[in-house]
Enzyme design. Structure first.
Site, mmCIF file in Angstrom:
data_model
loop_
_atom_site.group_PDB
_atom_site.id
_atom_site.type_symbol
_atom_site.label_atom_id
_atom_site.label_comp_id
_atom_site.label_asym_id
_atom_site.label_seq_id
_atom_site.Cartn_x
_atom_site.Cartn_y
_atom_site.Cartn_z
ATOM 1 N N SER A 1 0.850 -1.192 0.000
ATOM 2 C CA SER A 1 0.000 0.000 0.000
ATOM 3 C C SER A 1 0.884 1.240 0.000
ATOM 4 O O SER A 1 2.011 1.216 0.517
ATOM 5 C CB SER A 1 -0.890 0.018 1.245
ATOM 6 O OG SER A 1 -1.580 1.255 1.367
ATOM 7 N N TYR B 1 -2.002 -0.797 10.151
ATOM 8 C CA TYR B 1 -2.062 -1.122 8.723
ATOM 9 C C TYR B 1 -0.838 -0.579 7.998
ATOM 10 O O TYR B 1 -0.192 -1.281 7.206
ATOM 11 C CB TYR B 1 -3.338 -0.533 8.120
ATOM 12 C CG TYR B 1 -3.492 -0.759 6.634
ATOM 13 C CD1 TYR B 1 -3.960 -1.978 6.155
ATOM 14 C CD2 TYR B 1 -3.189 0.247 5.718
ATOM 15 C CE1 TYR B 1 -4.115 -2.191 4.794
ATOM 16 C CE2 TYR B 1 -3.341 0.040 4.358
ATOM 17 C CZ TYR B 1 -3.807 -1.178 3.897
ATOM 18 O OH TYR B 1 -3.954 -1.381 2.549
#
Length: 259
Positions: free
Chosen positions: A149, A163
């Site tokens: 990401s 995350y």
């Protein structure tokens, strides 16, 4: 031209896409199927796996497994080894997020994100190494794509520290695995997506005001599309990417590079 077309054909190839029933995983599955691969799609929901299998017929094989722990990874690897002699392409896409402020972030949320995003990705890859190596020997190459990401490349403004940390770990793990597997003819690369339509981004993109705010941050002025994701996936799996390994490629409309 014929050689160029052949390099992007995956006829006869067997692929695995974890978390492949929706969002980015479904986009990657669609691209691989369109290029001719047979794709095993795994997710926790048997109904979701069956639905995408029915959508693509025999090209997609439903394999509902919970990969959040080592037993599920090992069971899925055993399931595949009973059906295939090799796996040409492994896409590690399954993931989770958890939103909470720094001082309120719970241990349970941290463990959930790290276990699925990092630990399970590693141990599933480990469990599938015999099948990946077998396919690489037969075809001359094997492919692993890890989904990271842009939150693992930047400091995100949202309350998702677990995350972001997990995706940074995915990027580094990609480099280490690439180093370990290069002698086996297996390339390992990561895609670091920016905003794409998914369950994980629904809280941002389903609200028109939030969507507009997110879009304004992207230099190209739009959200990523299925064609964007499928295109990069198929490129990294093709012979055109034979000389690429250990890379982390932002797929983000210029967010990381141009802001």
């Amino acid at each position: 031209m014929a050689e160029a077309q052949a390099s992007f054909s995956f006829e006869g190839c067997v692929a695995v896409v974890t978390g492949g029933t929706r969002g980015i995983g479904a986009m990657m599955t669609e691209g691989l199927v369109a290029a001719g691969a047979t794709v095993y799609v795994t997710a926790r929901s048997a109904a979701a796996c069956d639905q995408i299998s029915e959508q693509y017929g025999g090209r997609v094989r439903a394999a509902p497994f919970d990969l959040s722990g080592l037993p599920g990874c090992e069971a899925f690897a055993e399931y595949l080894s009973e059906r295939e002699t090799g796996i040409d392409i492994l896409v590690n896409n399954a993931g989770a997020t958890w939103g909470a402020r720094l001082g309120e972030f719970p241990e349970s949320g941290w463990d959930k994100v790290m276990d699925l995003n990092v630990k399970s990705m590693f141990f599933l890859t480990q469990a599938l190494l015999p099948l990946l190596r077998a396919a690489a020997r037969n075809a001359g190459r094997g492919r692993v794509i890890n989904v990271g990401s842009i939150d693992g490349l930047t400091v995100p403004r949202r309350d998702n520290i677990g995350y972001a940390a997990s995706k940074a770990a995915v990027h580094q793990m990609t480099r280490v695995l690439a180093s370990e597997l290069v002698s086996d003819g297996i390339t390992v690369n990561a895609i670091a997506p920016g905003p794409f339509e998914s369950k994980m981004t629904a809280y941002m993109l389903n609200d028109p005001d939030h969507r507009e705010a997110v879009t304004r941050q992207i230099p190209m002025g739009r959200i990523g599309t299925a064609d964007d994701m499928a295109g990069l996936t198929c490129f990294l799996c093709s012979s055109a990417a034979d000389y690429i390994t250990g890379t982390v490629i932002p797929l983000d409309g210029g967010y990381v590079a141009l802001r």
